[in-house]
Design an enzyme around this catalytic site. Structure first.
Site, PDB file in Angstrom:
ATOM      1  N   GLY A  35       4.531  14.222  -3.499  1.00  0.00           N
ATOM      2  CA  GLY A  35       3.643  13.377  -4.290  1.00  0.00           C
ATOM      3  C   GLY A  35       4.416  12.355  -5.087  1.00  0.00           C
ATOM      4  N   PRO A  36       3.711  11.401  -5.703  1.00  0.00           N
ATOM      5  CA  PRO A  36       4.381  10.351  -6.486  1.00  0.00           C
ATOM      6  C   PRO A  36       5.091  10.933  -7.701  1.00  0.00           C
ATOM      7  CG  PRO A  36       2.036   9.871  -6.131  1.00  0.00           C
ATOM      8  CD  PRO A  36       2.252  11.277  -5.721  1.00  0.00           C
ATOM      9  N   SER A  91      -1.331  -0.980   7.969  1.00  0.00           N
ATOM     10  CA  SER A  91      -2.696  -0.733   7.488  1.00  0.00           C
ATOM     11  C   SER A  91      -3.375  -1.965   6.894  1.00  0.00           C
ATOM     12  CB  SER A  91      -2.694   0.408   6.459  1.00  0.00           C
ATOM     13  OG  SER A  91      -1.959   0.032   5.312  1.00  0.00           O
ATOM     14  N   LYS A 149      -5.233   5.643  -1.648  1.00  0.00           N
ATOM     15  CA  LYS A 149      -5.876   4.324  -1.527  1.00  0.00           C
ATOM     16  C   LYS A 149      -7.261   4.329  -2.164  1.00  0.00           C
ATOM     17  CE  LYS A 149      -3.256   2.932   2.558  1.00  0.00           C
ATOM     18  NZ  LYS A 149      -3.260   2.636   3.983  1.00  0.00           N
TER      19      LYS A 149
END
Length: 799
Positions: free
Chosen positions: A367-368, A703, A746
């Site tokens: 994860g971030p 994307s 997103k």
């Protein structure tokens, strides 16, 4: 070339009146000749041979002076000292190789008045020193002191035979004593030359005393060092002999341990609880240690090895707390959200309740930064009641960091795994391997490949560290790894771990984390716990949206800490006021409410502008969604069409994949112009420019294909695109919209930036089940299969 032999006292002296003042000069290398001394001199230079021959032909007197630099082959007047000795040649011997050996007798001290030019050799007019020693008590004391020092000097100096002092005691003349001592002091030419440069006999003695004092001090230190070294060698030899005698006696008596130290090592081996193979290896090394002398380097190497072998845990373990309710309570106390990893831990506890032991508990939290990966691992250890150890793998590039160095190397030691096990002290800790995606590799090896054995449940029960060189069981360890970017972890390593994605937090989550964890912690750290300080919801929202932009909460904590410092400063300044103002300040700070105004006053101008401000539909501008290593973000795509050569210009620091997506979008529009209601010749004599703002940030990935296609369609058709719609998806030349990754991040970015509608690929519709309801709440998520499916949503009217 000069050859110096032991000097002897010369009893013959010439009256100064019979010595001529104009004399040939013989430069000497690395030697100073004093009066009353006989020295053999080897003469080899042509000029020196001519000077010696001239002296032999004219009364045999010659002036001896030392060279300032012995490396000069043909010295001039400037290369010799001005002070020297007038000597008489008393013997000569011509050698077969052309050299000449002369025996000179130092007669009297003299100095050069002037050098006379001569092509054959150096010739000088000299001034004879007529100094006579004083005859008083003070002079007698100086001479006696110098004599005593000389005797002490001879005693300390091993290079001077005792006979020298005996010869000295037979000399009665004061000047002869002076020159005898000066000639026998082992010192440099410069130091000895100082004595010849002095005209007063008393001052010459004082200079000699200074030289002798300095030499005696150095010789005393040398003797002291020699004595210490000798004592140490004797002690070592004595200790060695005694140890050998003890060994022989104990061999006779049948006893094993030679010293209490070795007895302690054997006791540690017995108590360690090692497996049989390891115990046999330890005893083999112990038997080697007994036969190795304590002073041998091998003794230290073997002893360190046994210390590590007995220091790592072999059977000691902590008892797991298997209460599911307790573990759930601890995890909820420490972290808000993170439902998926918490659920996985609870499942693990439930299985342990049934089978008591389970292999293969290797989790990877991806994860971030700042979402709580490392702190979650600590909470898991606390909830289970296990010891916690952490290994940082960021920047590790040497395989030996994991597996250790072999014992043949100096300073070798085990790798990080065994070191961590020793720190933990139990065989079943929770071991966190932080930043597993930040490892690199070079010629030293690949640490990621070394981790394959550690993180494989089928292999780690026989982990072999290069230093220990025995199998060590890691199957009881619960491994947790963390990473920011999944694709940077090597695939074989990914295959051995259960990957749990930790997405970024929503504003609601961050607000709850701030209220439950960050605010109480920061208020306590800044001494504000007892004060009535209240942050309003609007204040926290302002910090979140205008002062931070991140997936985690690190910057949020930093900004709240900044506010706490300002509050502390205000309180202290208020207390320091006196009189009426102090009471007013105290009353004012009795209850402090931090609102939006206070936030801007304390933190200054907002660091981030609100992207939600752009709400008017614009031609050629469409919003996309991007994934970054620090979470999701929105991506603006601007397109303009102008007259010019037929080309596509791309700016904004785009990567190759993104550039290819733009070309694919243009090719699709050109081949389907009629279907898209575009002029088939729209590209004729036209230049299309695509720009992605924030040009300093590199951008890449497929994307954004659908976003660039819609932006070009808007610019070419002149239709404005809706500003409250965001989209993501890879496109093909056939117009299909393909699946993308990072959907959760997103959608969070879309929600954070106030988007109403999000277009996603049809293939990603199945992933919506995994996304939390609070992320999807308020978003209209529309799956599309082809590019043309997006047109009605992008250019239609907002309902």
């Amino acid at each position: 070339m000069i050859e110096k032999k032991n000097s002897i006292v010369q009893t013959i002296s010439e009256p100064p009146g019979t010595i001529p003042t104009m004399l040939p000069v013989l430069p000497l290398r690395d030697v100073v000749v004093f009066p009353y001394m006989i020295f053999p001199v080897l003469v080899g230079r042509e000029s020196s041979l001519r000077a010696a021959n001239y002296a032999l032909e004219h009364e045999k007197f010659i002036f001896l002076s030392a060279q300032q630099d012995p490396n000069v082959d043909e010295p001039s007047a400037d290369d010799i000292y001005k002070d020297g000795v007038v000597a008489k040649i008393i013997q000569i011997l011509k050698l077969p190789n052309g050299l000449m050996k002369i025996l000179v007798d130092g007669v009297v001290q003299a100095s050069v008045k002037r050098i006379h030019p001569n092509d054959q050799f150096l010739q000088a007019e000299v001034e004879i020193s007529m100094a006579v020693p004083e005859t008083n008590k003070e002079m007698e004391a100086v001479v006696r002191h110098a004599s005593n020092l000389f005797g002490e000097y001879v005693r300390y100096n091993r290079n001077i035979p005792p006979e020298v002092h005996s010869a000295f005691e037979n000399i009665k003349d004061t000047q002869r004593q002076l020159y005898f001592m000066a000639s026998n002091v082992v010192q440099s030419v410069e130091v000895k030359q100082k004595i010849l440069g002095i005209r007063s006999v008393r001052e010459q003695f004082m200079e000699l005393i200074r030289i002798l004092n300095g030499e005696i001090s150095v010789l005393k230190i040398e003797k002291e060092i020699d004595s210490k070294v000798h004592d140490n060698i004797q002690k070592s030899q004595r200790k060695y002999f005694i140890q050998e005698q003890i060994k022989i006696l104990q061999d006779e008596l049948g006893e094993d341990e030679a010293t209490p130290e070795l007895a302690k090592v054997k006791e540690q081996i017995t108590k360690a609880g090692m497996p049989k193979e390891v115990h046999d290896k330890a005893m083999e090394e112990f038997n080697k240690l007994k036969k190795t002398p304590a002073m041998s380097p091998e003794f230290t190497v073997t002893r360190n090895y046994l210390d590590w072998l007995t220091g790592v845990p072999w059977k000691k373990r902590t008892k797991d707390n298997l209460s599911v309710e307790h573990v759930k309570q601890i995890l909820d106390e420490d972290h808000f959200g993170l439902e998926k990893p918490k659920e996985r831990i609870l499942e693990h506890i439930a299985v342990l309740n049934l089978v008591k032991e389970m292999k293969g508990q290797i989790l990877c939290l991806v994860g971030p930064p700042g979402v709580g990966k490392t702190s979650l691992a600590k909470s898991i250890a606390r909830a289970l009641g296990r010891k916690f150890v952490r290994i940082s793998l960021g920047g590790v590039r040497d395989e030996a960091e994991i597996r250790g160095h072999r014992r043949t190397y100096i300073g070798s030691m085990p790798g990080k795994i065994i070191q961590s096990m020793k720190r933990a002290g139990v065989v079943n800790p929770v071991m966190l391997m932080d930043e597993v995606d930040k490892m690199s590799m070079d010629f030293h090896g690949d640490p990621a490949s070394a981790l394959l054995e550690v993180l494989d449940p089928e292999q780690n029960s026989t982990f072999n560290d290069h230093y220990l060189d025995v199998d060590y069981d890691l199957s009881g360890v619960m491994f947790i790894t963390t990473a920011n970017v999944r694709y940077q972890i090597p695939l074989p390593l990914q295959d051995r771990m259960e990957i749990i994605e930790l997405s970024g937090y929503l504003d609601y989550d961050k607000k709850e984390i701030a209220r439950r964890h960050i605010l109480p912690k920061q208020l306590a750290e800044h001494g504000l716990k007892e004060k009535k300080i209240e942050f309003t919801d609007a204040a926290l929202t302002k910090i979140l949206r205008e002062y931070t932009r991140e997936a985690g909460v690190r910057n949020l904590e930093r900004e709240i800490a900044g506010v706490c410092r300002k509050i502390a400063k205000d309180i202290v300044l208020g207390k320091q006021k006196n009189g009426h103002h102090a009471k007013a300040a105290k009353k004012k700070h009795a209850s402090i409410v931090i609102d939006e105004k206070k936030i801007e006053e304390y933190l200054g101008v907002p660091k981030f502008r609100e992207r939600m401000a752009e709400r008017k539909p614009r031609v050629g501008s469409v919003t996309g969604l991007a994934w970054t290593s620090v979470g999701g973000d929105i991506l603006s795509v601007d397109v303009t069409v102008m007259r010019g050569p037929e080309r596509l210009t791309l700016t904004g620091q785009l990567g190759d994949v993104m550039k290819e997506s733009a070309h694919a979008a243009l090719s699709y529009l050109r081949s389907n112009a009629k279907q898209m209601k575009l002029d088939p010749n729209f590209f004729t004599k036209k230049e299309i420019h695509i720009h992605l703002p924030e040009g300093a940030i590199p951008k890449d990935g497929p994307s954004a294909g659908i976003t660039m296609a819609m932006a070009m369609l808007s610019a070419l058709s002149g239709k404005p695109a809706r500003a409250d719609i965001a989209m993501t998806g890879e496109i093909t030349l056939r117009g299909n919209v393909l699946a993308i990754g990072g959907l959760n991040e997103k959608l969070i970015a879309a929600k954070r930036n106030g988007m109403a509608t999000v277009l996603i690929p049809k293939e990603n519709e199945k992933d919506l089940v995994e996304i939390q309801e609070k992320v999807k709440e308020g978003l209209k998520i529309l799956p599309i299969e082809k590019i043309e499916d997006a047109v009605p949503y992008v250019f239609g009217k907002k309902k």
